[in-house]
Design a protein around this motif. Structure first.
Motif, PDB file in Angstrom:
ATOM      1  N   TYR A  78      -5.213  -3.563   2.763  1.00 42.01           N
ATOM      2  CA  TYR A  78      -4.934  -2.303   3.225  1.00 42.01           C
ATOM      3  C   TYR A  78      -4.098  -1.132   2.983  1.00 42.01           C
ATOM      4  CZ  TYR A  78      -4.255   0.967   7.784  1.00 42.01           C
ATOM      5  OH  TYR A  78      -4.580   1.640   7.891  1.00 42.01           O
ATOM      6  N   ALA A  79      -2.490  -1.630   3.514  1.00 37.90           N
ATOM      7  CA  ALA A  79      -0.773  -0.965   2.707  1.00 37.90           C
ATOM      8  C   ALA A  79      -1.070  -0.682   1.312  1.00 37.90           C
ATOM      9  CB  ALA A  79      -0.220  -2.342   3.098  1.00 37.90           C
ATOM     10  N   GLU A  80      -2.164  -0.938   0.549  1.00 39.05           N
ATOM     11  CA  GLU A  80      -1.922  -0.705  -1.010  1.00 39.05           C
ATOM     12  C   GLU A  80      -3.083   0.492  -1.193  1.00 39.05           C
ATOM     13  OE1 GLU A  80       1.086  -1.822  -2.351  1.00 39.05           O
ATOM     14  OE2 GLU A  80       1.503  -3.201  -0.894  1.00 39.05           O
ATOM     15  N   VAL A  81      -3.639   0.662  -0.114  1.00 44.30           N
ATOM     16  CA  VAL A  81      -4.546   1.595  -0.455  1.00 44.30           C
ATOM     17  C   VAL A  81      -4.153   3.555   0.355  1.00 44.30           C
ATOM     18  CG1 VAL A  81      -7.075   2.653   0.177  1.00 44.30           C
ATOM     19  CG2 VAL A  81      -6.256   0.119  -0.305  1.00 44.30           C
ATOM     20  N   THR A  82      -4.548   4.034  -0.286  1.00 43.54           N
ATOM     21  CA  THR A  82      -4.231   5.654   0.357  1.00 43.54           C
ATOM     22  C   THR A  82      -5.328   5.910   0.626  1.00 43.54           C
ATOM     23  OG1 THR A  82      -4.556   6.517  -2.458  1.00 43.54           O
ATOM     24  CG2 THR A  82      -2.310   5.827  -1.342  1.00 43.54           C
ATOM     25  N   VAL A  83      -5.270   7.245   1.353  1.00 40.98           N
ATOM     26  CA  VAL A  83      -6.299   8.375   1.612  1.00 40.98           C
ATOM     27  C   VAL A  83      -6.962   8.638   0.352  1.00 40.98           C
ATOM     28  CG1 VAL A  83      -7.399  10.112   2.851  1.00 40.98           C
ATOM     29  CG2 VAL A  83      -5.941   8.329   4.082  1.00 40.98           C
ATOM     30  N   ALA A  84      -6.367   9.150  -0.601  1.00 44.21           N
ATOM     31  CA  ALA A  84      -6.116   9.724  -1.841  1.00 44.21           C
ATOM     32  C   ALA A  84      -7.596   9.299  -2.207  1.00 44.21           C
ATOM     33  CB  ALA A  84      -5.441  10.460  -2.664  1.00 44.21           C
ATOM     34  N   GLU A  85      -7.113   7.585  -2.728  1.00 42.86           N
ATOM     35  CA  GLU A  85      -7.763   6.369  -3.409  1.00 42.86           C
ATOM     36  C   GLU A  85      -8.772   6.706  -2.586  1.00 42.86           C
ATOM     37  OE1 GLU A  85      -4.023   4.319  -4.677  1.00 42.86           O
ATOM     38  OE2 GLU A  85      -4.576   4.073  -3.049  1.00 42.86           O
ATOM     39  N   ILE A  86      -9.261   6.833  -1.809  1.00 41.48           N
ATOM     40  CA  ILE A  86     -10.672   6.125  -0.522  1.00 41.48           C
ATOM     41  C   ILE A  86     -11.657   7.412  -1.423  1.00 41.48           C
ATOM     42  CG2 ILE A  86     -11.583   6.417   1.481  1.00 41.48           C
ATOM     43  CD1 ILE A  86      -8.876   5.250   2.376  1.00 41.48           C
ATOM     44  N   ALA A  87     -10.766   8.557  -1.071  1.00 39.80           N
ATOM     45  CA  ALA A  87     -12.080   9.623  -1.130  1.00 39.80           C
ATOM     46  C   ALA A  87     -12.173   9.708  -2.421  1.00 39.80           C
ATOM     47  CB  ALA A  87     -10.634  10.681  -1.042  1.00 39.80           C
ATOM     48  N   GLU A  88     -11.241   9.540  -4.103  1.00 38.81           N
ATOM     49  CA  GLU A  88     -11.556   9.550  -5.716  1.00 38.81           C
ATOM     50  C   GLU A  88     -12.840   8.543  -4.990  1.00 38.81           C
ATOM     51  OE1 GLU A  88      -9.720   8.869  -9.669  1.00 38.81           O
ATOM     52  OE2 GLU A  88      -8.266   9.832  -7.804  1.00 38.81           O
ATOM     53  N   ARG A  89     -12.563   7.290  -4.976  1.00 31.39           N
ATOM     54  CA  ARG A  89     -13.575   6.025  -5.349  1.00 31.39           C
ATOM     55  C   ARG A  89     -14.459   6.464  -4.524  1.00 31.39           C
ATOM     56  NH1 ARG A  89     -13.507   0.214  -4.978  1.00 31.39           N
ATOM     57  NH2 ARG A  89     -11.644   0.564  -6.520  1.00 31.39           N
ATOM     58  N   ALA A  90     -15.415   7.781  -3.480  1.00 33.72           N
ATOM     59  CA  ALA A  90     -16.454   8.152  -2.437  1.00 33.72           C
ATOM     60  C   ALA A  90     -16.851   9.116  -4.137  1.00 33.72           C
ATOM     61  CB  ALA A  90     -16.375   8.486  -1.795  1.00 33.72           C
ATOM     62  N   GLY A  91     -16.213   9.710  -4.265  1.00 35.28           N
ATOM     63  CA  GLY A  91     -16.398  11.112  -5.080  1.00 35.28           C
ATOM     64  C   GLY A  91     -16.270  12.043  -4.747  1.00 35.28           C
ATOM     65  N   LEU A  92     -15.469  12.155  -3.474  1.00 36.86           N
ATOM     66  CA  LEU A  92     -15.123  13.379  -2.194  1.00 36.86           C
ATOM     67  C   LEU A  92     -13.932  13.669  -2.352  1.00 36.86           C
ATOM     68  CD1 LEU A  92     -17.126  12.116   1.112  1.00 36.86           C
ATOM     69  CD2 LEU A  92     -17.977  13.641  -0.515  1.00 36.86           C
TER      70      LEU A  92
ATOM     71  N   ASP B 197      -7.050   9.374  10.229  1.00 31.20           N
ATOM     72  CA  ASP B 197      -6.639   8.707   9.168  1.00 31.20           C
ATOM     73  C   ASP B 197      -7.723   7.272   9.124  1.00 31.20           C
ATOM     74  OD1 ASP B 197      -6.706   6.701  10.952  1.00 31.20           O
ATOM     75  OD2 ASP B 197      -4.455   7.026  11.831  1.00 31.20           O
ATOM     76  N   LYS B 198      -6.358   6.836   7.663  1.00 34.90           N
ATOM     77  CA  LYS B 198      -7.211   5.354   6.990  1.00 34.90           C
ATOM     78  C   LYS B 198      -7.532   4.337   8.122  1.00 34.90           C
ATOM     79  CE  LYS B 198      -3.928   3.147   5.055  1.00 34.90           C
ATOM     80  NZ  LYS B 198      -3.105   2.023   3.508  1.00 34.90           N
ATOM     81  N   ARG B 199      -6.864   3.861   9.108  1.00 30.62           N
ATOM     82  CA  ARG B 199      -7.440   3.260  10.002  1.00 30.62           C
ATOM     83  C   ARG B 199      -8.549   3.456  10.326  1.00 30.62           C
ATOM     84  NH1 ARG B 199      -1.951   3.694  13.754  1.00 30.62           N
ATOM     85  NH2 ARG B 199      -3.406   5.236  13.078  1.00 30.62           N
ATOM     86  N   GLU B 200      -8.204   4.931  11.139  1.00 29.17           N
ATOM     87  CA  GLU B 200     -10.729   5.024  11.424  1.00 29.17           C
ATOM     88  C   GLU B 200     -11.102   4.752  10.031  1.00 29.17           C
ATOM     89  OE1 GLU B 200     -10.718   5.832  14.716  1.00 29.17           O
ATOM     90  OE2 GLU B 200      -8.681   5.363  15.380  1.00 29.17           O
ATOM     91  N   ALA B 201     -10.880   5.151   9.327  1.00 32.93           N
ATOM     92  CA  ALA B 201     -11.683   4.859   8.284  1.00 32.93           C
ATOM     93  C   ALA B 201     -12.406   3.062   8.175  1.00 32.93           C
ATOM     94  CB  ALA B 201     -11.793   5.026   7.048  1.00 32.93           C
ATOM     95  N   PHE B 202     -10.816   2.271   8.286  1.00 39.08           N
ATOM     96  CA  PHE B 202     -11.507   0.592   9.300  1.00 39.08           C
ATOM     97  C   PHE B 202     -12.308   1.026  10.192  1.00 39.08           C
ATOM     98  CE2 PHE B 202      -9.967  -3.209  10.585  1.00 39.08           C
ATOM     99  CZ  PHE B 202     -10.496  -4.022   9.125  1.00 39.08           C
ATOM    100  N   PHE B 203     -12.167   1.247  10.635  1.00 37.25           N
ATOM    101  CA  PHE B 203     -12.742   0.807  12.283  1.00 37.25           C
ATOM    102  C   PHE B 203     -13.935   1.943  12.385  1.00 37.25           C
ATOM    103  CE2 PHE B 203      -8.457  -0.104  13.552  1.00 37.25           C
ATOM    104  CZ  PHE B 203      -8.948  -2.060  14.052  1.00 37.25           C
ATOM    105  N   GLY B 204     -14.348   2.368  11.477  1.00 38.49           N
ATOM    106  CA  GLY B 204     -15.432   3.658  11.379  1.00 38.49           C
ATOM    107  C   GLY B 204     -16.814   3.567  11.764  1.00 38.49           C
ATOM    108  N   THR B 205     -17.108   2.130  12.498  1.00 34.52           N
ATOM    109  CA  THR B 205     -18.505   1.455  13.365  1.00 34.52           C
ATOM    110  C   THR B 205     -18.055   0.804  14.659  1.00 34.52           C
ATOM    111  OG1 THR B 205     -18.256  -0.702  12.593  1.00 34.52           O
ATOM    112  CG2 THR B 205     -19.158   0.525  10.684  1.00 34.52           C
TER     113      THR B 205
ATOM    114  N   LEU C 151     -17.486   7.430   1.732  1.00 31.50           N
ATOM    115  CA  LEU C 151     -15.068   7.364   2.617  1.00 31.50           C
ATOM    116  C   LEU C 151     -15.330   5.405   2.922  1.00 31.50           C
ATOM    117  CD1 LEU C 151     -15.106   9.963   3.592  1.00 31.50           C
ATOM    118  CD2 LEU C 151     -14.469   9.089   1.548  1.00 31.50           C
ATOM    119  N   GLN C 152     -16.494   5.286   4.053  1.00 30.02           N
ATOM    120  CA  GLN C 152     -16.662   4.174   4.393  1.00 30.02           C
ATOM    121  C   GLN C 152     -16.413   2.191   3.637  1.00 30.02           C
ATOM    122  OE1 GLN C 152     -18.768   4.563   7.869  1.00 30.02           O
ATOM    123  NE2 GLN C 152     -17.618   3.162   9.301  1.00 30.02           N
ATOM    124  N   GLN C 153     -17.335   2.706   2.663  1.00 35.33           N
ATOM    125  CA  GLN C 153     -17.464   1.850   1.906  1.00 35.33           C
ATOM    126  C   GLN C 153     -16.352   1.670   0.946  1.00 35.33           C
ATOM    127  OE1 GLN C 153     -21.356   2.675  -0.691  1.00 35.33           O
ATOM    128  NE2 GLN C 153     -21.607   0.053  -0.475  1.00 35.33           N
TER     129      GLN C 153
END
Length: 187
Positions: free
Chosen positions: A25-39, A50-58, A12-14
């Motif tokens: 950043y602003a143009e990306v949705t959680v659904a798109e992140i999940a789809e790209r990750a195959g989840l 939220d997607k901010r926490e994915a951004f700060f995942g490390t 998901l982070q990748q």
């Protein structure tokens, strides 16, 4: 969807960083992140609020490592030397889990996104407070610990962009150069 594949959080982070790099950043949705990750979106929310926490995942990984390395630092080291050593080791650890292009994307997206800069300030304040507490356990007075933690993070934040511009550069040497410049600037 390949939900059975390992490391959903990492995927998901990748995926998030890849999409942020491609579209901002602003143009990306959680659904798109999940789809790209195959989840699924549900899986996303099992790992991130939220997607901010994915951004700060490390961030949690980074804080844990800094505090571990500060606690393990030679007691004979000065507060600043122990802090710079801990941050240097942390940077090397991060390089093992974050691709250089993702790290560069993070800096670019952070610079372009006020919402994320605000969150970054909060996370930095939390990290600084944790470092001050860790330095206090080493016997460093509170004000000295506050100066040291902030100065150490300034050294790190100065060395990292140089390293990302040339990932073959010697990161420990870049950290030592940055701390020498800081010491020269305040003397």
């Amino acid at each position: 969807m390949a939900r059975w594949e390992p490391d959903a959080r990492g995927r998901l982070q990748q995926a998030a960083m890849s999409l942020f790099r491609e579209r901002g950043y602003a143009e990306v949705t959680v659904a798109e992140i999940a789809e790209r990750a195959g989840l699924t979106k549900r899986t996303f929310f099992n790992h991130f609020a939220d997607k901010r926490e994915a951004f700060f995942g490390t961030a949690a990984f980074f804080e844990e490592r800094v505090l571990t390395y500060l606690a393990a630092a030679d007691p004979q080291l000065s507060a600043m030397d122990a802090t710079v050593q801990a941050l240097t080791r942390c940077g090397l650890d991060l390089a093992g889990v974050v691709a250089p292009e993702d790290a560069r994307t993070r800096l670019d997206v952070l610079a372009a996104t006020p919402e994320l800069r605000e969150r970054d300030l909060t996370k930095t304040a939390e990290l600084t407070a944790a470092m001050v507490e860790a330095l206090g356990r080493r016997g460093v007075p509170a004000r000295t610990a506050a100066f040291t933690a902030q100065a150490g993070l300034a050294v790190f934040n100065t060395a990292v962009p140089v390293w990302l511009a040339d990932p073959t550069a010697d990161f420990p040497a870049l950290m030592q150069e940055a701390v020498a410049e800081l010491r020269a600037a305040v003397s």
